[in-house]
Write a protein that holds these residues in place. Structure first.
Motif, PDB file in Angstrom:
ATOM      1  N   ARG A  86       4.142  15.399 -19.813  1.00 48.37           N
ATOM      2  CA  ARG A  86       4.512  14.229 -19.012  1.00 48.37           C
ATOM      3  C   ARG A  86       4.340  12.915 -19.780  1.00 48.37           C
ATOM      4  NH1 ARG A  86       5.533  16.018 -14.050  1.00 48.37           N
ATOM      5  NH2 ARG A  86       5.679  13.901 -13.216  1.00 48.37           N
ATOM      6  N   LEU A  87       4.805  12.899 -21.027  1.00 53.23           N
ATOM      7  CA  LEU A  87       4.756  11.692 -21.835  1.00 53.23           C
ATOM      8  C   LEU A  87       5.859  10.721 -21.417  1.00 53.23           C
ATOM      9  CD1 LEU A  87       4.071  13.108 -25.423  1.00 53.23           C
ATOM     10  CD2 LEU A  87       2.455  12.556 -23.611  1.00 53.23           C
ATOM     11  N   ASP A  88       5.709   9.459 -21.805  1.00 49.72           N
ATOM     12  CA  ASP A  88       6.745   8.472 -21.491  1.00 49.72           C
ATOM     13  C   ASP A  88       7.923   8.661 -22.451  1.00 49.72           C
ATOM     14  OD1 ASP A  88       6.112   7.274 -23.924  1.00 49.72           O
ATOM     15  OD2 ASP A  88       4.972   5.643 -23.044  1.00 49.72           O
ATOM     16  N   PRO A  89       9.059   7.975 -22.219  1.00 50.05           N
ATOM     17  CA  PRO A  89      10.249   8.181 -23.057  1.00 50.05           C
ATOM     18  C   PRO A  89       9.994   7.987 -24.554  1.00 50.05           C
ATOM     19  CG  PRO A  89      10.864   6.995 -21.084  1.00 50.05           C
ATOM     20  CD  PRO A  89       9.366   7.106 -21.056  1.00 50.05           C
ATOM     21  N   GLY A 126       7.126   8.413 -26.119  1.00 51.21           N
ATOM     22  CA  GLY A 126       6.329   9.560 -26.545  1.00 51.21           C
ATOM     23  C   GLY A 126       7.185  10.803 -26.720  1.00 51.21           C
ATOM     24  N   ILE A 127       8.139  10.991 -25.809  1.00 54.06           N
ATOM     25  CA  ILE A 127       9.048  12.140 -25.910  1.00 54.06           C
ATOM     26  C   ILE A 127       9.850  12.077 -27.198  1.00 54.06           C
ATOM     27  CG2 ILE A 127      11.105  13.223 -24.907  1.00 54.06           C
ATOM     28  CD1 ILE A 127      10.000  12.399 -22.142  1.00 54.06           C
ATOM     29  N   PHE A 128      10.363  10.880 -27.514  1.00 52.50           N
ATOM     30  CA  PHE A 128      11.135  10.724 -28.754  1.00 52.50           C
ATOM     31  C   PHE A 128      10.282  10.994 -29.982  1.00 52.50           C
ATOM     32  CE2 PHE A 128      12.285   8.027 -32.363  1.00 52.50           C
ATOM     33  CZ  PHE A 128      13.531   8.559 -32.666  1.00 52.50           C
ATOM     34  N   ILE A 129       9.070  10.438 -30.007  1.00 54.08           N
ATOM     35  CA  ILE A 129       8.190  10.612 -31.168  1.00 54.08           C
ATOM     36  C   ILE A 129       7.860  12.089 -31.387  1.00 54.08           C
ATOM     37  CG2 ILE A 129       5.862  10.194 -32.057  1.00 54.08           C
ATOM     38  CD1 ILE A 129       7.781   7.847 -32.400  1.00 54.08           C
ATOM     39  N   ILE A 130       7.537  12.806 -30.311  1.00 54.05           N
ATOM     40  CA  ILE A 130       7.203  14.226 -30.457  1.00 54.05           C
ATOM     41  C   ILE A 130       8.426  15.022 -30.918  1.00 54.05           C
ATOM     42  CG2 ILE A 130       6.394  16.303 -29.276  1.00 54.05           C
ATOM     43  CD1 ILE A 130       4.237  14.181 -29.786  1.00 54.05           C
ATOM     44  N   GLY A 131       9.600  14.708 -30.352  1.00 53.62           N
ATOM     45  CA  GLY A 131      10.824  15.370 -30.799  1.00 53.62           C
ATOM     46  C   GLY A 131      11.106  15.091 -32.266  1.00 53.62           C
ATOM     47  N   PHE A 132      10.931  13.839 -32.662  1.00 49.89           N
ATOM     48  CA  PHE A 132      11.169  13.419 -34.049  1.00 49.89           C
ATOM     49  C   PHE A 132      10.204  14.115 -35.008  1.00 49.89           C
ATOM     50  CE2 PHE A 132       9.943  10.651 -37.558  1.00 49.89           C
ATOM     51  CZ  PHE A 132      11.160  10.382 -38.154  1.00 49.89           C
ATOM     52  N   VAL A 133       8.920  14.102 -34.680  1.00 47.72           N
ATOM     53  CA  VAL A 133       7.899  14.701 -35.548  1.00 47.72           C
ATOM     54  C   VAL A 133       8.105  16.212 -35.675  1.00 47.72           C
ATOM     55  CG1 VAL A 133       5.436  15.264 -35.686  1.00 47.72           C
ATOM     56  CG2 VAL A 133       6.155  12.916 -35.196  1.00 47.72           C
ATOM     57  N   THR A 134       8.450  16.857 -34.565  1.00 47.60           N
ATOM     58  CA  THR A 134       8.670  18.306 -34.596  1.00 47.60           C
ATOM     59  C   THR A 134       9.854  18.656 -35.485  1.00 47.60           C
ATOM     60  OG1 THR A 134       7.854  18.425 -32.316  1.00 47.60           O
ATOM     61  CG2 THR A 134       8.963  20.367 -33.187  1.00 47.60           C
ATOM     62  N   ALA A 135      10.919  17.864 -35.375  1.00 45.19           N
ATOM     63  CA  ALA A 135      12.147  18.147 -36.125  1.00 45.19           C
ATOM     64  C   ALA A 135      12.024  17.833 -37.603  1.00 45.19           C
ATOM     65  CB  ALA A 135      13.308  17.364 -35.516  1.00 45.19           C
ATOM     66  N   LEU A 136      11.394  16.711 -37.934  1.00 45.60           N
ATOM     67  CA  LEU A 136      11.428  16.220 -39.310  1.00 45.60           C
ATOM     68  C   LEU A 136      10.082  16.229 -40.017  1.00 45.60           C
ATOM     69  CD1 LEU A 136      13.884  13.208 -38.790  1.00 45.60           C
ATOM     70  CD2 LEU A 136      14.416  15.536 -39.522  1.00 45.60           C
ATOM     71  N   ARG A 162       3.292  18.498 -33.993  1.00 47.66           N
ATOM     72  CA  ARG A 162       3.608  18.409 -32.561  1.00 47.66           C
ATOM     73  C   ARG A 162       2.418  18.819 -31.709  1.00 47.66           C
ATOM     74  NH1 ARG A 162       7.082  23.197 -31.275  1.00 47.66           N
ATOM     75  NH2 ARG A 162       5.004  24.141 -31.384  1.00 47.66           N
ATOM     76  N   ASP A 163       1.837  19.972 -32.044  1.00 45.23           N
ATOM     77  CA  ASP A 163       0.737  20.493 -31.232  1.00 45.23           C
ATOM     78  C   ASP A 163      -0.513  19.624 -31.341  1.00 45.23           C
ATOM     79  OD1 ASP A 163       2.386  22.538 -30.431  1.00 45.23           O
ATOM     80  OD2 ASP A 163       1.583  24.007 -31.836  1.00 45.23           O
ATOM     81  N   ILE A 164      -0.786  19.119 -32.539  1.00 52.71           N
ATOM     82  CA  ILE A 164      -1.945  18.246 -32.713  1.00 52.71           C
ATOM     83  C   ILE A 164      -1.780  16.965 -31.893  1.00 52.71           C
ATOM     84  CG2 ILE A 164      -3.174  16.765 -34.360  1.00 52.71           C
ATOM     85  CD1 ILE A 164      -2.693  18.948 -36.461  1.00 52.71           C
ATOM     86  N   LEU A 165      -0.592  16.362 -31.958  1.00 53.29           N
ATOM     87  CA  LEU A 165      -0.347  15.131 -31.203  1.00 53.29           C
ATOM     88  C   LEU A 165      -0.403  15.365 -29.696  1.00 53.29           C
ATOM     89  CD1 LEU A 165       2.555  13.559 -33.315  1.00 53.29           C
ATOM     90  CD2 LEU A 165       0.189  12.748 -33.155  1.00 53.29           C
ATOM     91  N   CYS A 166      -0.072  16.589 -29.279  1.00 51.73           N
ATOM     92  CA  CYS A 166      -0.100  16.921 -27.855  1.00 51.73           C
ATOM     93  C   CYS A 166      -1.417  17.583 -27.443  1.00 51.73           C
ATOM     94  CB  CYS A 166       1.076  17.839 -27.507  1.00 51.73           C
ATOM     95  SG  CYS A 166       2.676  17.000 -27.587  1.00 51.73           S
ATOM     96  N   ASN A 167      -2.412  17.517 -28.347  1.00 49.30           N
ATOM     97  CA  ASN A 167      -3.758  18.009 -28.046  1.00 49.30           C
ATOM     98  C   ASN A 167      -3.775  19.503 -27.735  1.00 49.30           C
ATOM     99  OD1 ASN A 167      -6.532  17.559 -27.833  1.00 49.30           O
ATOM    100  ND2 ASN A 167      -6.437  17.315 -25.610  1.00 49.30           N
TER     101      ASN A 167
END
Length: 207
Positions: free
Chosen positions: A26-29, A31-41, A133-138
């Protein structure tokens, strides 16, 4: 061109994987972009840094950023459809590691590295975006959970790749088969509960 398409498909798969984790948290928009970006790249960035590529690939090719942005938007808009598919997060993550393993392998080959180093590079490319991704999402990164065969399938895909290279198999097939091996073996491992042996006598399976 085939290699480039694989790279972009891996970016899309991992972006969706990251977005779904972020929305589950339930991150904000942003946060969603950052996690998507970090996971992909993230994995590719670490790979390029290890290879001494300056600047890293996504900084000099804006296509990757556009693909991530478009995929994040797509995943957010169609989140209900994506959630409809059971185990969709696992599926996109599995597709991503299959695609990015081969991308990393090919980068290592192009740099003239030893096959073992190429396999290590492919594993880093495939796994470390998910680790970040997992570290940033605890969360405990999937790669470190014994109940998940993750890095092992990347290594298996890398070995398959070099076996095909040894027998001079046509390059597109040499790309495609290791991807299929990674995806199929991980799916089968989860389906049948295959996992690495434990070093602990008091093993707890829900780690």
């Amino acid at each position: 061109m085939f290699y480039y398409i694989i790279d972009l498909l891996g970016t899309i798969a991992f972006t969706i994987s990251g977005v779904m984790v972020a929305m589950n948290k339930r991150l904000d928009p942003f946060g969603i972009f950052i996690i998507g970006f970090v996971t992909a790249l993230g994995g590719g960035t670490i790979r390029d840094v290890l290879l001494g590529i300056k600047p890293v690939t996504w900084l000099i090719n804006s296509t990757y950023m556009y693909v991530v942005m478009g995929t994040v938007l797509f995943a957010v808009i169609f989140r209900d459809k994506l959630k409809y598919f059971n185990k969709s997060l696992f599926l996109f993550d599995t597709i991503g590691i299959g695609l990015y393993t081969v991308v990393g392998l090919e980068k290592g080959v192009a740099a003239g590295l030893h096959p073992i180093m190429c396999i290590a590079l492919g594993t880093v490319s495939a796994c470390f975006g998910g680790v970040l991704r997992d570290i940033l999402c605890n969360e405990i990164p999937v790669i470190f959970r014994r109940k998940e065969i993750y890095a092992t399938v990347c290594i298996l895909g890398g070995v398959t790749y070099f076996i095909l290279k040894f027998f001079s198999i046509e390059s597109n097939i040499a790309f495609a088969i290791p991807i299929i091996v990674v995806i199929v073996v991980r799916l089968l491992a989860v389906k049948y509960g295959l996992k690495l042996p434990s070093v602990y006598k008091d093993e707890v399976d829900d780690v």
